[in-house]
Design an enzyme around this catalytic site. Structure first.
Site, PDB file in Angstrom:
ATOM      1  N   TYR A 170      24.152  63.675  35.568  1.00 43.01           N
ATOM      2  CA  TYR A 170      25.138  62.510  35.916  1.00 43.01           C
ATOM      3  C   TYR A 170      24.050  61.296  36.205  1.00 43.01           C
ATOM      4  O   TYR A 170      24.288  60.193  36.018  1.00 43.01           O
ATOM      5  CB  TYR A 170      25.753  62.789  37.268  1.00 43.01           C
ATOM      6  CG  TYR A 170      26.754  61.805  37.910  1.00 43.01           C
ATOM      7  CD1 TYR A 170      28.012  61.580  37.277  1.00 43.01           C
ATOM      8  CD2 TYR A 170      26.374  61.104  38.614  1.00 43.01           C
ATOM      9  CE1 TYR A 170      28.918  60.452  37.580  1.00 43.01           C
ATOM     10  CE2 TYR A 170      27.362  59.859  39.320  1.00 43.01           C
ATOM     11  CZ  TYR A 170      28.467  59.803  38.453  1.00 43.01           C
ATOM     12  OH  TYR A 170      29.283  58.701  39.023  1.00 43.01           O
ATOM     13  N   ILE A 171      23.025  61.820  36.755  1.00 45.65           N
ATOM     14  CA  ILE A 171      22.059  60.566  37.550  1.00 45.65           C
ATOM     15  C   ILE A 171      21.234  60.130  36.203  1.00 45.65           C
ATOM     16  O   ILE A 171      21.152  58.852  35.834  1.00 45.65           O
ATOM     17  CB  ILE A 171      20.763  61.120  38.261  1.00 45.65           C
ATOM     18  CG1 ILE A 171      21.706  61.529  39.785  1.00 45.65           C
ATOM     19  CG2 ILE A 171      19.598  60.285  38.555  1.00 45.65           C
ATOM     20  CD1 ILE A 171      20.755  62.607  40.432  1.00 45.65           C
TER      21      ILE A 171
END
Length: 269
Positions: A170-171
């Site tokens: 996600y990051i």
């Protein structure tokens, strides 16, 4: 002096009501079947924009008051051909696409007690959050360039700036989307196309429901937020309309964080 005041008032009456107007603009929002995307779509439709929502699933009913200018189109944005078809259809109806909001996103945190992230979850997250958004942008640009204007808004995240634990995909995807936005702003600015990133902080949505419901977690995060509260989806509407409207016509390649001051807070003294 009285004449100057009257002229200034007339100028305000002529300019200010229209500066933030999105009336008649054609807006395409990915991931608009629920959550932030759905809320933005409804809010922009209420401002008299023509809003096209794309997602895999939708609620059964379109909200009242926007049925004439808010439309649902089922589409898997990871399939490039599907995006091409959607954009072509919208252009055939309106002869323009003014705004693209790349909102679609998924999150697959690392399972408890696991140390290493699974390859399939990495690939799926990058595919939806980054790759699909890039191709949505490229497709919309094909139609924006015809009129030499357009606004692309990437919904990024705090995680485009800050690393949080147990969710590397996600990051990486949100950091990548941030930089893709800047790359597209550089490539397409000469054609009048603007690309900016809107990064939510902790917003109360279905995705954050479990962490918000946990009192300890909620209060810990509120301590880091300068405004000392979680955001509501309404907090994203104004900045989004700003970036979609002519009020931001000289802004591109920028990151706007709607985070209550989280990124500005260096720590509690």
């Amino acid at each position: 002096m009285r004449l100057l005041r009257r002229n200034w008032q007339e100028l305000n009456e002529d300019i200010m009501p229209n500066l933030f107007s999105i009336e008649g603009k054609v807006v395409l929002i990915s991931g608009a079947g629920r959550g932030i995307g759905r809320h933005l779509a409804h809010s922009m439709a209420k401002c008299s924009a023509f809003v096209y929502c794309i997602d895999k699933k939708f609620p059964k009913k379109v909200p009242s008051g926007v049925k004439k200018n808010m439309f649902n189109i089922k589409c898997d944005i990871t399939k490039k051909k599907s995006i091409e078809t959607v954009c072509k259809y919208i252009f055939s109806k309106h002869k323009k696409i003014d705004v693209l909001i790349n909102n679609a996103g998924i999150t697959i945190p690392l399972m408890k007690k696991k140390l290493f992230y699974e390859k399939e979850n990495w690939a799926k997250t990058i595919d939806v959050n980054l790759t699909a958004s890039f191709f949505c942008s490229q497709e919309a640009i094909k139609y924006m360039i015809k009129r030499k204007e357009g606004s692309i808004i990437n919904i990024t995240s705090l995680n485009a700036e800050l690393a949080f634990p147990k969710n590397p995909s996600y990051i990486a995807s949100k950091g990548g989307l941030k930089m893709v936005g800047k790359a597209l702003a550089k490539d397409w600015g000469k054609f009048g196309i603007r690309v900016n990133n809107l990064g939510p902080g902790y917003i109360k949505t279905s995705m954050t429901k479990s962490s918000y419901s946990n009192r300890k977690t909620r209060l810990e995060r509120e301590k880091q937020i300068l405004l000392q509260r979680w955001g509501n989806m309404d907090d994203l509407v104004g900045p989004c309309i700003f970036l979609a409207s002519d009020a931001s016509k000289y802004i591109t390649g920028q990151d706007i964080y709607v985070d209550g001051g989280w990124t500005a807070n260096g720590g509690i003294l």
